[in-house]
Design a protein around this motif. Structure first.
Motif, PDB file in Angstrom:
ATOM      1  N   LEU A  29       0.852  -1.186   0.000  1.00 26.50           N
ATOM      2  CA  LEU A  29       0.000   0.000   0.000  1.00 26.50           C
ATOM      3  C   LEU A  29       0.881   1.227   0.000  1.00 26.50           C
ATOM      4  N   THR A  30       0.300   2.343  -0.379  1.00 28.59           N
ATOM      5  CA  THR A  30       1.070   3.579  -0.443  1.00 28.59           C
ATOM      6  C   THR A  30       0.372   4.659   0.372  1.00 28.59           C
ATOM      7  N   ASN A  31       1.063   5.767   0.552  1.00 27.78           N
ATOM      8  CA  ASN A  31       0.484   6.892   1.290  1.00 27.78           C
ATOM      9  C   ASN A  31      -0.388   7.769   0.406  1.00 27.78           C
ATOM     10  N   ARG A  32      -0.852   7.230  -0.715  1.00 27.76           N
ATOM     11  CA  ARG A  32      -1.752   7.963  -1.602  1.00 27.76           C
ATOM     12  C   ARG A  32      -3.148   7.342  -1.646  1.00 27.76           C
ATOM     13  N   GLY A  33      -3.450   6.467  -0.680  1.00 26.79           N
ATOM     14  CA  GLY A  33      -4.836   6.041  -0.517  1.00 26.79           C
ATOM     15  C   GLY A  33      -5.235   4.762  -1.200  1.00 26.79           C
ATOM     16  N   TYR A  34      -4.286   3.937  -1.614  1.00 31.09           N
ATOM     17  CA  TYR A  34      -4.637   2.687  -2.276  1.00 31.09           C
ATOM     18  C   TYR A  34      -3.571   1.634  -1.995  1.00 31.09           C
ATOM     19  N   GLY A  35      -3.933   0.389  -2.272  1.00 30.88           N
ATOM     20  CA  GLY A  35      -3.000  -0.722  -2.209  1.00 30.88           C
ATOM     21  C   GLY A  35      -3.092  -1.547  -3.467  1.00 30.88           C
ATOM     22  N   THR A  93     -11.972  -6.004  11.184  1.00 29.03           N
ATOM     23  CA  THR A  93     -11.627  -5.015  10.160  1.00 29.03           C
ATOM     24  C   THR A  93     -10.316  -5.294   9.448  1.00 29.03           C
ATOM     25  N   GLY A  94      -9.443  -6.132  10.015  1.00 33.02           N
ATOM     26  CA  GLY A  94      -8.127  -6.349   9.429  1.00 33.02           C
ATOM     27  C   GLY A  94      -7.091  -5.332   9.845  1.00 33.02           C
ATOM     28  N   VAL A  95      -7.448  -4.354  10.673  1.00 31.09           N
ATOM     29  CA  VAL A  95      -6.491  -3.357  11.155  1.00 31.09           C
ATOM     30  C   VAL A  95      -5.691  -3.988  12.297  1.00 31.09           C
ATOM     31  N   PRO A 100     -10.140   5.568   1.165  1.00 31.55           N
ATOM     32  CA  PRO A 100      -8.890   6.291   0.917  1.00 31.55           C
ATOM     33  C   PRO A 100      -7.872   6.218   2.059  1.00 31.55           C
ATOM     34  N   THR A 101      -8.293   5.873   3.283  1.00 28.82           N
ATOM     35  CA  THR A 101      -7.321   5.799   4.366  1.00 28.82           C
ATOM     36  C   THR A 101      -6.623   4.441   4.321  1.00 28.82           C
ATOM     37  N   PRO A 102      -5.408   4.338   4.878  1.00 30.01           N
ATOM     38  CA  PRO A 102      -4.746   3.033   4.882  1.00 30.01           C
ATOM     39  C   PRO A 102      -5.523   1.985   5.678  1.00 30.01           C
ATOM     40  N   LYS A 103      -6.240   2.383   6.715  1.00 31.81           N
ATOM     41  CA  LYS A 103      -7.074   1.426   7.439  1.00 31.81           C
ATOM     42  C   LYS A 103      -8.159   0.855   6.531  1.00 31.81           C
ATOM     43  N   GLN A 104      -8.770   1.711   5.729  1.00 31.21           N
ATOM     44  CA  GLN A 104      -9.811   1.235   4.813  1.00 31.21           C
ATOM     45  C   GLN A 104      -9.221   0.346   3.716  1.00 31.21           C
ATOM     46  N   VAL A 105      -7.993   0.641   3.293  1.00 32.87           N
ATOM     47  CA  VAL A 105      -7.321  -0.240   2.335  1.00 32.87           C
ATOM     48  C   VAL A 105      -7.178  -1.633   2.934  1.00 32.87           C
ATOM     49  N   LEU A 106      -6.683  -1.719   4.173  1.00 30.89           N
ATOM     50  CA  LEU A 106      -6.521  -3.024   4.820  1.00 30.89           C
ATOM     51  C   LEU A 106      -7.858  -3.718   5.023  1.00 30.89           C
ATOM     52  N   GLU A 107      -8.876  -2.959   5.352  1.00 25.76           N
ATOM     53  CA  GLU A 107     -10.196  -3.561   5.551  1.00 25.76           C
ATOM     54  C   GLU A 107     -10.690  -4.203   4.257  1.00 25.76           C
ATOM     55  N   ARG A 108     -10.514  -3.498   3.145  1.00 30.43           N
ATOM     56  CA  ARG A 108     -10.959  -4.059   1.868  1.00 30.43           C
ATOM     57  C   ARG A 108     -10.070  -5.215   1.424  1.00 30.43           C
ATOM     58  N   TYR A 109      -8.763  -5.068   1.631  1.00 36.01           N
ATOM     59  CA  TYR A 109      -7.854  -6.149   1.235  1.00 36.01           C
ATOM     60  C   TYR A 109      -8.159  -7.429   2.003  1.00 36.01           C
ATOM     61  N   GLU A 156      -2.093   5.115  11.505  1.00 41.03           N
ATOM     62  CA  GLU A 156      -2.960   5.881  12.398  1.00 41.03           C
ATOM     63  C   GLU A 156      -2.960   7.368  12.078  1.00 41.03           C
ATOM     64  N   PHE A 157      -1.879   7.872  11.442  1.00 41.74           N
ATOM     65  CA  PHE A 157      -1.754   9.304  11.153  1.00 41.74           C
ATOM     66  C   PHE A 157      -1.356   9.507   9.679  1.00 41.74           C
ATOM     67  N   PRO A 158      -2.225   9.102   8.754  1.00 43.70           N
ATOM     68  CA  PRO A 158      -1.846   9.154   7.331  1.00 43.70           C
ATOM     69  C   PRO A 158      -1.684  10.569   6.787  1.00 43.70           C
ATOM     70  N   ASP A 159      -2.258  11.566   7.461  1.00 45.47           N
ATOM     71  CA  ASP A 159      -2.159  12.943   6.963  1.00 45.47           C
ATOM     72  C   ASP A 159      -1.022  13.726   7.604  1.00 45.47           C
TER      73      ASP A 159
END
Length: 760
Positions: free
Chosen positions: A200-206, A582-584, A244-253, A593-596
């Motif tokens: 995954l990257t810091n641009r909102g996707y994996g 959630t996979g987190v 778009p958050t890394p947590k949501q990426v992991l949840e979907r993955y 936890e602090f992607p921004d």
């Protein structure tokens, strides 16, 4: 794998063919199939004597888009394959506007302009996430005639790449070459025990590359503005997973590849082992256990490593009668002391063991193409490999484990599984190259499912070393063989944080280090780190890890942090429930936890433990630690000291403290019982309130001890100088505003509402 020689040239013997444009399209409501020649075609004759790539695009679930590029579709696919949930679903919607085709799934869109040069563009939220452009889709043949399918996805300015499994190399993967290939390489090289083709990257996707064999990555290393991945195959499939958050990426993955099971709560306590090749027998075990009790250090699990079995006969699952003459009685006595028991196993059968002859006779062992059993002398003399693709072999192997469960064993350490040969024939006809990485999945799955069947849902637990994609379903995993010094401690953490960003919810490591013997300072600092990890095990190689071997202060530190972890059990169990649903992960890289916060993007010497606790292990002899404090006022849970961010802090700590900071506006639930990891957590629970701003509100859930449920919840809100609490708990409870020295307020059982002044 690198194919180019700089930007302009190919390496000797390499020939590349990349999609140049869209020649034809087949589309329905949910799926696109693009036909891409590898050169611009302006007249009919140019359609001859040249490849045409087939590129299929679809969505298996909302926010995920799959792309499969095929050169020759007639190749035989012998498996294995990753099991993906919803992989055949039709979650996407196709839309066409003239020459522009779009496949949209949730907020994620794949856009293709059929009148322009080849480009797959992935967008979300009004911006381009990434794209596969001029060299983004194609294949390369090398000097040996091997055929590699290649994908390239663009990296934006400032885009950072994470994950790819438990990797001990630098945390940010930009500039690295990474091969997804299981290896028993320790924790200080580019090799890894847990190789996951997901980043995954810091641009909102994996991106998940759906290939169980070797996947070779060039992460901004061959083409510095691209992540390249290649496989030796005729087809390449990958999924773009939006956040778009890394947590949501992991949840979907993890929706796609599987969520972690919820480990039993008793596993949160301290584990102690015999260590690896030390001398031990029942008397040694008893001395260790009694020594922990005499020193007031509660122990939850005792683990027997290799030599519970007879030498030269691993694994035949028979106790060494010379050292353990009454195993069933011993296990019963350990259970009466409140201990759970773990034993070491691996999937190898030594030639001296009677199981070797039985397995060879019945066809349960992996064979070479000539029909002989595959063997070598590394690890165990003449060892063979159990063929888990054979259902009968799987039942045979797990039947031996069931006997141990009947004796009183609770769980297994599933060691090894990385050195899997490729010059063999598998029972189900699997491709040996694809099976090399996947074998560990079959091994862990077989053992975990046995435990689930025999012990019940929620009681199954492994301590596994190797894994591939989907292996997060069978926790817990630990970091493998590290050295016993501060550098190894830091590299272990780096690997664990990378694994957490690869979909794994639970992770542990050998407290004190494995190889060698730690200094007292290293041991005490590793104890702090280990007991602030999701799972905590004292383990070594040739030396014991009982704390009194490292001095009286080591005993004190081990006791203090074990008791602390027990009090944190309701908080940790809640984080475990989040990982399960959630996979987190429980242990979270700061970027998760602090992607921004740009300052958090590359931090790899600290982590968030659950939602609200920041842990910065100390990696120095003199106790100096540098760590990053995100925005707000953070409170040290151990000392009550407050630190305001955003800034870097530099502190010095003795062996009884470290930076363990509670997040601003957080409420940490602490259990009343510090002697056991499992207790009636809601009864007498202490709510520790930290830097609660005016207007802040929080809901605290007290989890169930035996599943994903809850036993109570508290709602707290601050208005001006008043703090109001409401609860559905029938039990007595306490509240403390600030650090451990702040005044504790108590309420009797049945109190459902309370209000108290909030100090200025």
């Amino acid at each position: 794998m690198k194919f180019t020689d700089g930007y302009w040239l190919m390496r000797p013997g390499c020939t590349a063919r990349y999609a140049a444009e869209v020649a034809d399209v087949r589309a329905d409501d949910h799926r696109l199939t693009l036909y891409a020649p590898v050169k611009h075609v302006s007249r009919r004759g140019q359609t001859l004597n040249s490849p045409l790539l087939t590129v299929e695009c679809w969505s298996p679930a909302e926010g995920i888009i799959g792309v499969r590029t095929t050169h020759h579709a007639g190749s035989v696919r012998r498996g294995p394959e990753f099991a993906l949930s919803g992989a055949d679903a039709e979650a996407g919607k196709v839309h066409q506007d003239g020459a522009v085709l779009e496949l949209t799934s949730g907020e994620l869109t794949l856009r293709v302009d059929t009148e322009q040069p080849w480009r797959l563009e992935f967008t979300a939220g009004g911006r381009v996430l990434t794209s596969a452009g001029e060299r983004g889709t194609g294949f390369v043949t090398d000097a040996e005639g091997r055929h590699h399918m290649v994908g390239q996805l663009a990296l934006d300015v400032g885009e950072l790449v994470y994950g790819l499994g438990e990797r001990f190399t630098p945390f940010v993967k930009n500039g690295q070459t990474v091969d997804i290939w299981q290896a028993d390489g320790g924790t200080s090289s580019e090799q890894a025990y847990k190789n996951i083709p997901f980043h995954l990257t810091n641009r909102g996707y994996g991106v998940f590359v759906n290939h169980p064999g070797k996947v070779s990555y060039e992460v901004g290393s061959e083409s510095v503005g691209q992540v390249q991945f290649s496989v030796e195959d005729q087809s390449l499939e990958y999924f773009i997973v939006y956040g778009p958050t890394p947590k949501q990426v992991l949840e979907r993955y993890t929706t796609l590849t599987g969520r972690p099971a919820l480990p039993p709560a008793w596993a949160l306590g301290l584990w102690l082992t015999t260590s690896f090749t030390t001398d031990y027998d029942e008397a040694t075990v008893g001395r260790f256990i009694d020594g922990m009790a005499e020193r007031g250090i509660p122990l939850s699990v005792f683990h027997f490593d290799c030599f519970w079995m007879r030498g030269y006969q691993w694994c035949d699952f028979a106790w060494d009668s010379d050292t353990f003459p009454d195993p069933a009685g011993m296990l019963s006595r350990l259970r009466q002391q409140g201990l759970r028991v773990s034993v070491w196993i691996n999937p190898y059968i030594a030639q001296k063991s009677a199981l070797f002859e039985e397995g060879m006779r019945e066809g349960y062992l992996v064979r070479r193409p000539d029909g002989s059993v595959w063997q070598w002398d590394l690890w165990q003399p003449g060892m063979a490999l159990v063929d888990f693709t054979n259902p009968a072999a799987r039942d045979w192997y797990t039947g031996k484990l069931k006997t141990l469960l009947d004796q009183g064993v609770d769980c297994f350490k599933t060691d090894f599984g990385e050195r899997i040969p490729t010059d063999v024939v598998w029972h189900d006809g699997s491709d040996p190259e694809r099976m090399h990485n996947y074998y560990t999945h079959l091994f862990n799955e077989a053992v975990f499912e046995l435990l689930r069947a025999e012990r019940g849902e929620g009681e199954a637990l492994l301590f596994a070393r190797s894994a591939t994609a989907g292996g997060q379903q069978y926790p817990v995993h630990w970091g493998g063989d590290c050295e016993s010094h501060f550098r190894a401690m830091a590299e272990s953490l780096r690997g664990g944080l990378s694994l957490g960003l690869s979909g794994f919810g639970f992770w542990s490591h050998d407290i004190g280090g494995f190889e060698g013997t730690p200094t007292p300072a290293v041991f005490k600092r590793w104890v702090q780190f280990g007991l602030l990890s999701s799972h905590s095990r004292l383990h070594g190689s040739k030396s014991y890890r009982v704390p009194w071997d490292y001095g009286e202060e080591a005993v004190d530190v081990t006791r203090e942090f074990t008791l602390l972890k027990h009090r944190l059990a309701p908080y940790l169990q809640r984080a475990a429930q989040q990982a399960h649903t959630t996979g987190v992960p429980v242990m979270r890289a700061m970027v998760l936890e602090f992607p921004d916060d740009p300052a958090a993007a590359s931090v790899d010497r600290q982590y968030m433990l659950g939602d609200d606790l920041l842990v910065a292990p100390v990696f120095t002899d003199d106790g100096t630690v540098e760590y990053y404090v995100p925005e707000g006022t953070w409170t040290n849970v151990l000392t009550g000291t407050q630190v305001t961010g955003p800034r870097w802090a530099r502190e010095q700590h003795d062996f009884h403290t470290l930076p363990l900071l509670a997040r601003p506006d957080s409420v940490i639930a602490l259990g009343a019982d510090d002697q056991h990891p499992v207790s009636a957590w809601a009864d007498g629970v202490e709510l520790r309130v930290h830097a609660f701003a005016d207007g802040a509100e929080q809901t605290v859930v007290i989890p169930s001890t035996d599943g994903p449920g809850e036993t109570a919840r508290f709602h707290l809100r601050r208005r001006g100088d008043r703090l109001h609490v409401s609860t559905d708990s029938p039990h007595a409870w306490q509240l403390r505003i600030g650090g451990p020295s702040a005044t504790a307020h108590s309420w009797p059982a049945g109190t459902r509402e309370a209000e108290l002044p909030y100090p200025a």
